[in-house]
Design a protein around this motif. Structure first.
Motif, PDB file in Angstrom:
ATOM      1  N   MET A   1       0.849  -1.186   0.000  1.00  0.00           N
ATOM      2  CA  MET A   1       0.000   0.000   0.000  1.00  0.00           C
ATOM      3  C   MET A   1       0.883   1.234   0.000  1.00  0.00           C
ATOM      4  N   THR A   2       0.507   2.214  -0.788  1.00  0.00           N
ATOM      5  CA  THR A   2       1.274   3.452  -0.856  1.00  0.00           C
ATOM      6  C   THR A   2       0.433   4.616  -0.351  1.00  0.00           C
ATOM      7  N   ASN A   3       1.099   5.710  -0.026  1.00  0.00           N
ATOM      8  CA  ASN A   3       0.390   6.923   0.397  1.00  0.00           C
ATOM      9  C   ASN A   3      -0.576   7.395  -0.681  1.00  0.00           C
ATOM     10  N   GLU A   4      -0.150   7.355  -1.930  1.00  0.00           N
ATOM     11  CA  GLU A   4      -0.977   7.815  -3.042  1.00  0.00           C
ATOM     12  C   GLU A   4      -2.245   6.965  -3.172  1.00  0.00           C
ATOM     13  N   PHE A   5      -2.085   5.652  -3.032  1.00  0.00           N
ATOM     14  CA  PHE A   5      -3.219   4.736  -3.136  1.00  0.00           C
ATOM     15  C   PHE A   5      -4.251   5.009  -2.040  1.00  0.00           C
ATOM     16  N   VAL A   6      -3.789   5.141  -0.812  1.00  0.00           N
ATOM     17  CA  VAL A   6      -4.701   5.371   0.315  1.00  0.00           C
ATOM     18  C   VAL A   6      -5.348   6.747   0.211  1.00  0.00           C
ATOM     19  N   LEU A   7      -4.580   7.763  -0.146  1.00  0.00           N
ATOM     20  CA  LEU A   7      -5.144   9.102  -0.308  1.00  0.00           C
ATOM     21  C   LEU A   7      -6.218   9.109  -1.385  1.00  0.00           C
ATOM     22  N   GLU A   8      -5.952   8.451  -2.498  1.00  0.00           N
ATOM     23  CA  GLU A   8      -6.929   8.394  -3.591  1.00  0.00           C
ATOM     24  C   GLU A   8      -8.187   7.654  -3.141  1.00  0.00           C
ATOM     25  N   ALA A   9      -8.030   6.580  -2.375  1.00  0.00           N
ATOM     26  CA  ALA A   9      -9.180   5.821  -1.881  1.00  0.00           C
ATOM     27  C   ALA A   9     -10.037   6.669  -0.941  1.00  0.00           C
ATOM     28  N   ILE A  10      -9.401   7.440  -0.087  1.00  0.00           N
ATOM     29  CA  ILE A  10     -10.151   8.289   0.851  1.00  0.00           C
ATOM     30  C   ILE A  10     -10.845   9.424   0.113  1.00  0.00           C
ATOM     31  N   THR A  11     -10.142  10.096  -0.786  1.00  0.00           N
ATOM     32  CA  THR A  11     -10.754  11.221  -1.508  1.00  0.00           C
ATOM     33  C   THR A  11     -11.847  10.753  -2.460  1.00  0.00           C
ATOM     34  N   ARG A  12     -11.751   9.531  -2.969  1.00  0.00           N
ATOM     35  CA  ARG A  12     -12.808   8.986  -3.820  1.00  0.00           C
ATOM     36  C   ARG A  12     -14.064   8.714  -2.995  1.00  0.00           C
ATOM     37  N   GLU A  13     -13.873   8.154  -1.805  1.00  0.00           N
ATOM     38  CA  GLU A  13     -15.007   7.791  -0.951  1.00  0.00           C
ATOM     39  C   GLU A  13     -15.593   9.001  -0.216  1.00  0.00           C
ATOM     40  N   PHE A  14     -14.741   9.951   0.176  1.00  0.00           N
ATOM     41  CA  PHE A  14     -15.171  11.119   0.956  1.00  0.00           C
ATOM     42  C   PHE A  14     -14.619  12.402   0.322  1.00  0.00           C
ATOM     43  N   PRO A  15     -15.080  12.772  -0.866  1.00  0.00           N
ATOM     44  CA  PRO A  15     -14.484  13.926  -1.559  1.00  0.00           C
ATOM     45  C   PRO A  15     -14.666  15.258  -0.831  1.00  0.00           C
ATOM     46  N   GLU A  16     -15.735  15.403  -0.082  1.00  0.00           N
ATOM     47  CA  GLU A  16     -16.005  16.660   0.617  1.00  0.00           C
ATOM     48  C   GLU A  16     -15.360  16.712   2.002  1.00  0.00           C
ATOM     49  N   SER A  17     -14.847  15.587   2.485  1.00  0.00           N
ATOM     50  CA  SER A  17     -14.330  15.508   3.846  1.00  0.00           C
ATOM     51  C   SER A  17     -12.866  15.893   3.970  1.00  0.00           C
ATOM     52  N   VAL A  18     -12.097  15.703   2.914  1.00  0.00           N
ATOM     53  CA  VAL A  18     -10.656  15.963   2.961  1.00  0.00           C
ATOM     54  C   VAL A  18     -10.415  17.463   2.776  1.00  0.00           C
ATOM     55  N   ILE A  19      -9.781  18.081   3.761  1.00  0.00           N
ATOM     56  CA  ILE A  19      -9.456  19.509   3.701  1.00  0.00           C
ATOM     57  C   ILE A  19      -8.078  19.710   3.094  1.00  0.00           C
ATOM     58  N   SER A  20      -7.108  18.941   3.564  1.00  0.00           N
ATOM     59  CA  SER A  20      -5.743  19.045   3.036  1.00  0.00           C
ATOM     60  C   SER A  20      -5.001  17.745   3.324  1.00  0.00           C
ATOM     61  N   HIS A  21      -3.850  17.615   2.689  1.00  0.00           N
ATOM     62  CA  HIS A  21      -3.022  16.441   2.939  1.00  0.00           C
ATOM     63  C   HIS A  21      -1.564  16.820   2.731  1.00  0.00           C
ATOM     64  N   SER A  22      -0.689  16.076   3.373  1.00  0.00           N
ATOM     65  CA  SER A  22       0.753  16.278   3.222  1.00  0.00           C
ATOM     66  C   SER A  22       1.444  14.960   3.564  1.00  0.00           C
ATOM     67  N   GLU A  23       2.751  14.924   3.352  1.00  0.00           N
ATOM     68  CA  GLU A  23       3.526  13.727   3.649  1.00  0.00           C
ATOM     69  C   GLU A  23       4.815  14.091   4.371  1.00  0.00           C
ATOM     70  N   PRO A  24       4.715  14.635   5.586  1.00  0.00           N
ATOM     71  CA  PRO A  24       5.952  14.943   6.312  1.00  0.00           C
ATOM     72  C   PRO A  24       6.725  13.664   6.635  1.00  0.00           C
ATOM     73  N   TYR A  25       7.981  13.640   6.242  1.00  0.00           N
ATOM     74  CA  TYR A  25       8.852  12.474   6.458  1.00  0.00           C
ATOM     75  C   TYR A  25       8.254  11.190   5.879  1.00  0.00           C
ATOM     76  N   GLY A  26       7.476  11.322   4.798  1.00  0.00           N
ATOM     77  CA  GLY A  26       6.881  10.167   4.150  1.00  0.00           C
ATOM     78  C   GLY A  26       5.649   9.607   4.844  1.00  0.00           C
ATOM     79  N   PHE A  27       5.138  10.291   5.853  1.00  0.00           N
ATOM     80  CA  PHE A  27       4.006   9.849   6.668  1.00  0.00           C
ATOM     81  C   PHE A  27       2.741  10.560   6.165  1.00  0.00           C
ATOM     82  N   LEU A  28       1.816   9.811   5.558  1.00  0.00           N
ATOM     83  CA  LEU A  28       0.594  10.414   5.031  1.00  0.00           C
ATOM     84  C   LEU A  28      -0.207  11.046   6.159  1.00  0.00           C
ATOM     85  N   THR A  29      -0.467  12.334   6.016  1.00  0.00           N
ATOM     86  CA  THR A  29      -1.200  13.108   7.015  1.00  0.00           C
ATOM     87  C   THR A  29      -2.346  13.810   6.306  1.00  0.00           C
TER      88      THR A  29
END
Length: 164
Positions: A1-29
């Motif tokens: 599993m990659t950060n991109e895969f999980v982020l895409e899955a969350i934004t696909r399922e909850f497009p209005e819920s995600v405010i922002s995202h980042s990857e400090p030190y490779g950690f999906l936030t």
């Protein structure tokens, strides 16, 4: 599993819920709207992503930003793939309340009580939200950046030395 895969899955399922995202030190936030945080976590747990271990819940205080003064941070983990994710939600101090996760994770009980005690965040639906580490009659939330860190009579130290 990659950060991109999980982020895409969350934004696909909850497009209005995600405010922002980042990857400090490779950690999906991901910052999530506070009213949607429980359903996003529920989805992560019960979907094919199987992010089913709650590592930690903690509070944060940013007094300089009144709209996002209080935050709750959730660290979650998929033990099979060793994938970790951090979810954050923010709110004004006057409305510091989010849904409890105790019905999803038994371990959330103590973590939510600690966050309530130290930051004043109320967890709706928590079975026993009360003080556990400090004295019951303490009357304030000690981790809020509203209190001096040092004795005011000392001249050798001030709050600037502690990042305030």
């Amino acid at each position: 599993m990659t950060n991109e895969f999980v982020l895409e899955a969350i934004t696909r399922e909850f497009p209005e819920s995600v405010i922002s995202h980042s990857e400090p030190y490779g950690f999906l936030t991901i910052e999530i709207k506070k009213e949607d945080i429980k359903k996003v976590i529920h989805h992560l747990r019960n979907s094919s992503l199987e992010i089913n271990f709650l590592t930690d819940i903690c509070g944060i205080h940013h007094p300089e930003n009144s709209a996002k003064e209080i935050g709750v941070v959730y660290h979650l983990h998929n033990m099979m793939t060793n994938f970790r994710i951090r979810l954050k939600t923010f709110m004004p101090k006057e409305n510091a309340e989010v849904d409890s996760l105790t019905d999803l994770y038994a371990g959330a009980n103590w973590m939510e009580r600690e966050t309530y005690e130290f930051y004043g965040v109320k967890f709706k639906g928590h079975p026993d939200l009360r003080v556990i580490l400090n004295m019951e009659d303490i009357g304030y939330h000690p981790m809020l950046k509203e209190y001096r860190l040092e004795d005011g009579t000392r001249t050798d130290k001030d709050d600037k030395m502690f990042g305030r």
